[in-house]
Scaffold this motif. Sequence first.
Motif, PDB file in Angstrom:
ATOM      1  N   VAL A  10       6.706  -4.531  -5.163  1.00  0.00           N
ATOM      2  CA  VAL A  10       5.955  -5.667  -4.629  1.00  0.00           C
ATOM      3  C   VAL A  10       6.135  -5.743  -3.110  1.00  0.00           C
ATOM      4  O   VAL A  10       5.168  -5.934  -2.359  1.00  0.00           O
ATOM      5  CB  VAL A  10       6.416  -6.980  -5.298  1.00  0.00           C
ATOM      6  CG1 VAL A  10       5.889  -8.183  -4.535  1.00  0.00           C
ATOM      7  CG2 VAL A  10       5.942  -7.035  -6.749  1.00  0.00           C
ATOM      8  N   ILE A  11       7.363  -5.595  -2.653  1.00  0.00           N
ATOM      9  CA  ILE A  11       7.636  -5.644  -1.210  1.00  0.00           C
ATOM     10  C   ILE A  11       6.941  -4.490  -0.497  1.00  0.00           C
ATOM     11  O   ILE A  11       6.344  -4.668   0.569  1.00  0.00           O
ATOM     12  CB  ILE A  11       9.155  -5.610  -0.950  1.00  0.00           C
ATOM     13  CG1 ILE A  11       9.803  -6.894  -1.465  1.00  0.00           C
ATOM     14  CG2 ILE A  11       9.448  -5.433   0.536  1.00  0.00           C
ATOM     15  CD1 ILE A  11      11.329  -6.876  -1.408  1.00  0.00           C
ATOM     16  N   GLU A  12       7.009  -3.299  -1.094  1.00  0.00           N
ATOM     17  CA  GLU A  12       6.367  -2.130  -0.503  1.00  0.00           C
ATOM     18  C   GLU A  12       4.852  -2.334  -0.393  1.00  0.00           C
ATOM     19  O   GLU A  12       4.224  -1.908   0.586  1.00  0.00           O
ATOM     20  CB  GLU A  12       6.667  -0.888  -1.339  1.00  0.00           C
ATOM     21  CG  GLU A  12       5.985   0.391  -0.862  1.00  0.00           C
ATOM     22  CD  GLU A  12       6.393   0.786   0.554  1.00  0.00           C
ATOM     23  OE1 GLU A  12       5.573   1.420   1.243  1.00  0.00           O
ATOM     24  OE2 GLU A  12       7.529   0.452   0.969  1.00  0.00           O
ATOM     25  N   ASN A  13       4.281  -2.988  -1.389  1.00  0.00           N
ATOM     26  CA  ASN A  13       2.847  -3.262  -1.374  1.00  0.00           C
ATOM     27  C   ASN A  13       2.476  -4.163  -0.203  1.00  0.00           C
ATOM     28  O   ASN A  13       1.478  -3.939   0.497  1.00  0.00           O
ATOM     29  CB  ASN A  13       2.428  -3.915  -2.694  1.00  0.00           C
ATOM     30  CG  ASN A  13       0.920  -3.969  -2.858  1.00  0.00           C
ATOM     31  OD1 ASN A  13       0.190  -3.139  -2.320  1.00  0.00           O
ATOM     32  ND2 ASN A  13       0.451  -4.955  -3.598  1.00  0.00           N
ATOM     33  N   VAL A  14       3.295  -5.186   0.032  1.00  0.00           N
ATOM     34  CA  VAL A  14       3.037  -6.108   1.143  1.00  0.00           C
ATOM     35  C   VAL A  14       3.257  -5.389   2.473  1.00  0.00           C
ATOM     36  O   VAL A  14       2.472  -5.545   3.413  1.00  0.00           O
ATOM     37  CB  VAL A  14       3.944  -7.354   1.039  1.00  0.00           C
ATOM     38  CG1 VAL A  14       3.759  -8.248   2.257  1.00  0.00           C
ATOM     39  CG2 VAL A  14       3.628  -8.134  -0.233  1.00  0.00           C
ATOM     40  N   VAL A  15       4.327  -4.602   2.568  1.00  0.00           N
ATOM     41  CA  VAL A  15       4.607  -3.859   3.797  1.00  0.00           C
ATOM     42  C   VAL A  15       3.480  -2.870   4.088  1.00  0.00           C
ATOM     43  O   VAL A  15       3.080  -2.684   5.247  1.00  0.00           O
ATOM     44  CB  VAL A  15       5.961  -3.129   3.686  1.00  0.00           C
ATOM     45  CG1 VAL A  15       6.144  -2.179   4.864  1.00  0.00           C
ATOM     46  CG2 VAL A  15       7.099  -4.133   3.635  1.00  0.00           C
ATOM     47  N   SER A  16       2.975  -2.220   3.033  1.00  0.00           N
ATOM     48  CA  SER A  16       1.870  -1.279   3.207  1.00  0.00           C
ATOM     49  C   SER A  16       0.629  -1.984   3.733  1.00  0.00           C
ATOM     50  O   SER A  16      -0.076  -1.461   4.611  1.00  0.00           O
ATOM     51  CB  SER A  16       1.557  -0.598   1.868  1.00  0.00           C
ATOM     52  OG  SER A  16       0.429   0.254   1.985  1.00  0.00           O
ATOM     53  N   SER A  17       0.367  -3.178   3.212  1.00  0.00           N
ATOM     54  CA  SER A  17      -0.774  -3.962   3.692  1.00  0.00           C
ATOM     55  C   SER A  17      -0.575  -4.360   5.151  1.00  0.00           C
ATOM     56  O   SER A  17      -1.516  -4.352   5.949  1.00  0.00           O
ATOM     57  CB  SER A  17      -0.954  -5.210   2.827  1.00  0.00           C
ATOM     58  OG  SER A  17      -2.058  -5.973   3.263  1.00  0.00           O
ATOM     59  N   ARG A  18       0.669  -4.677   5.504  1.00  0.00           N
ATOM     60  CA  ARG A  18       0.970  -5.030   6.896  1.00  0.00           C
ATOM     61  C   ARG A  18       0.767  -3.831   7.818  1.00  0.00           C
ATOM     62  O   ARG A  18       0.275  -3.983   8.945  1.00  0.00           O
ATOM     63  CB  ARG A  18       2.401  -5.548   6.995  1.00  0.00           C
ATOM     64  CG  ARG A  18       2.750  -6.125   8.358  1.00  0.00           C
ATOM     65  CD  ARG A  18       4.171  -6.648   8.413  1.00  0.00           C
ATOM     66  NE  ARG A  18       4.484  -7.199   9.718  1.00  0.00           N
ATOM     67  CZ  ARG A  18       5.686  -7.601  10.106  1.00  0.00           C
ATOM     68  NH1 ARG A  18       6.713  -7.518   9.256  1.00  0.00           N
ATOM     69  NH2 ARG A  18       5.880  -8.088  11.311  1.00  0.00           N
ATOM     70  N   ALA A  19       1.141  -2.652   7.341  1.00  0.00           N
ATOM     71  CA  ALA A  19       0.942  -1.439   8.138  1.00  0.00           C
ATOM     72  C   ALA A  19      -0.545  -1.176   8.357  1.00  0.00           C
ATOM     73  O   ALA A  19      -0.967  -0.772   9.453  1.00  0.00           O
ATOM     74  CB  ALA A  19       1.589  -0.249   7.446  1.00  0.00           C
ATOM     75  N   LYS A  20      -1.339  -1.415   7.328  1.00  0.00           N
ATOM     76  CA  LYS A  20      -2.785  -1.243   7.453  1.00  0.00           C
ATOM     77  C   LYS A  20      -3.352  -2.230   8.467  1.00  0.00           C
ATOM     78  O   LYS A  20      -4.206  -1.870   9.289  1.00  0.00           O
ATOM     79  CB  LYS A  20      -3.453  -1.448   6.086  1.00  0.00           C
ATOM     80  CG  LYS A  20      -4.957  -1.266   6.099  1.00  0.00           C
ATOM     81  CD  LYS A  20      -5.549  -1.451   4.715  1.00  0.00           C
ATOM     82  CE  LYS A  20      -7.061  -1.299   4.738  1.00  0.00           C
ATOM     83  NZ  LYS A  20      -7.662  -1.514   3.391  1.00  0.00           N
ATOM     84  N   THR A  21      -2.859  -3.461   8.413  1.00  0.00           N
ATOM     85  CA  THR A  21      -3.298  -4.466   9.386  1.00  0.00           C
ATOM     86  C   THR A  21      -2.913  -4.051  10.802  1.00  0.00           C
ATOM     87  O   THR A  21      -3.684  -4.234  11.751  1.00  0.00           O
ATOM     88  CB  THR A  21      -2.676  -5.837   9.051  1.00  0.00           C
ATOM     89  OG1 THR A  21      -3.098  -6.247   7.737  1.00  0.00           O
ATOM     90  CG2 THR A  21      -3.089  -6.895  10.054  1.00  0.00           C
ATOM     91  N   GLY A  22      -1.713  -3.462  10.941  1.00  0.00           N
ATOM     92  CA  GLY A  22      -1.276  -2.983  12.252  1.00  0.00           C
ATOM     93  C   GLY A  22      -2.165  -1.868  12.775  1.00  0.00           C
ATOM     94  O   GLY A  22      -2.472  -1.811  13.976  1.00  0.00           O
ATOM     95  N   ALA A  23      -2.594  -0.986  11.880  1.00  0.00           N
ATOM     96  CA  ALA A  23      -3.489   0.105  12.290  1.00  0.00           C
ATOM     97  C   ALA A  23      -4.832  -0.449  12.759  1.00  0.00           C
ATOM     98  O   ALA A  23      -5.414   0.037  13.746  1.00  0.00           O
ATOM     99  CB  ALA A  23      -3.690   1.077  11.133  1.00  0.00           C
TER     100      ALA A  23
END
Length: 311
Positions: free
Chosen positions: A234-247
């Motif tokens: 679950v945390i990895e999913n949120v972090v991955s979404s945050r990374a996409k937002t950063g990109a």
Amino acid sequence: MRVTDSLMSQSFLRNLSTNTKNLQKYQEQLSSLKEVNRPSDDPLRVSKILDLNNTIVQNDQYKTTINDAIQWTNVQDSALSSATKSLQRIKTLIQSSANDTMSHSDRQANKAEIASEIHGVVDALNTNFGGRYVFAGMNTTEAPFKVETDDAGEIVGISYHDGKDDSTANGNLSREIAPGVSIELNTDGRVFMNEQGTADSPDNLGSFFKDVMQALDTDDTEKLSGLLDRADQVIENVVSSRAKTGAIFNRLEATLERNDSEKLNLKSMLAENQDIDLAEKYMQFTMEKTAYQASLAMGSQILQTNILDYL
């Protein structure tokens, strides 16, 4: 060819009119600081100036859209950061509760804190920016996430609603940031409920929170231990979404730089076609003024002859 007084007068008036027009032209250019002041001055140049002005207006509109999207992604990043912290705290409490030495009352205390953190996660994902919910998909006017409770008020998970009937359709908002160039903002909150929209995926927040609360109620330490891996997902999913937002943010920043550079080029081109060279125009004006005054002086000599001079 016989040169008569009438011919000389006509020639003088014709030249004087030309000099007057030229003088008026440069005087108007110096007054307005513009190369052309009406379409008839230079139709081709005026057309080019109008096109450049329209392009500059369009460039400003794109800049407004880009800045809005940048602010949007900044708000999203802050919200995801807050959600990540809450999820990490939930994982810590699950790990603590999975200890066999912990009493039921202690687990209930952890459950109360986890319930508070669940509300914190939902509040973060329901972040509002300028009257629009940043993870609400296409329906940005309604809060997308909701904490679900049973009749006793106990949390049984969270739900997501974006107002879309088609669960397979893309829920990301699109923004045009340049002519023919669009970018998708990471607004589809279903990613936190897993991409397929089903409730049985390990990274589905709704089912994860439900299982955590049930395991705490039944003191199921084995299940709690198993939920630690799901917490990581679950945390990895949120972090991955945050990374996409950063990109997306990085791309918007680069686009904004290109937008500013393009505007400078457009302004330069507009100045070349529209603005005058003040020193050059003043010199031309001075020359035309001298020619005009010379014409008047010569005319006074030519036109002063009349029949009385012969009497």
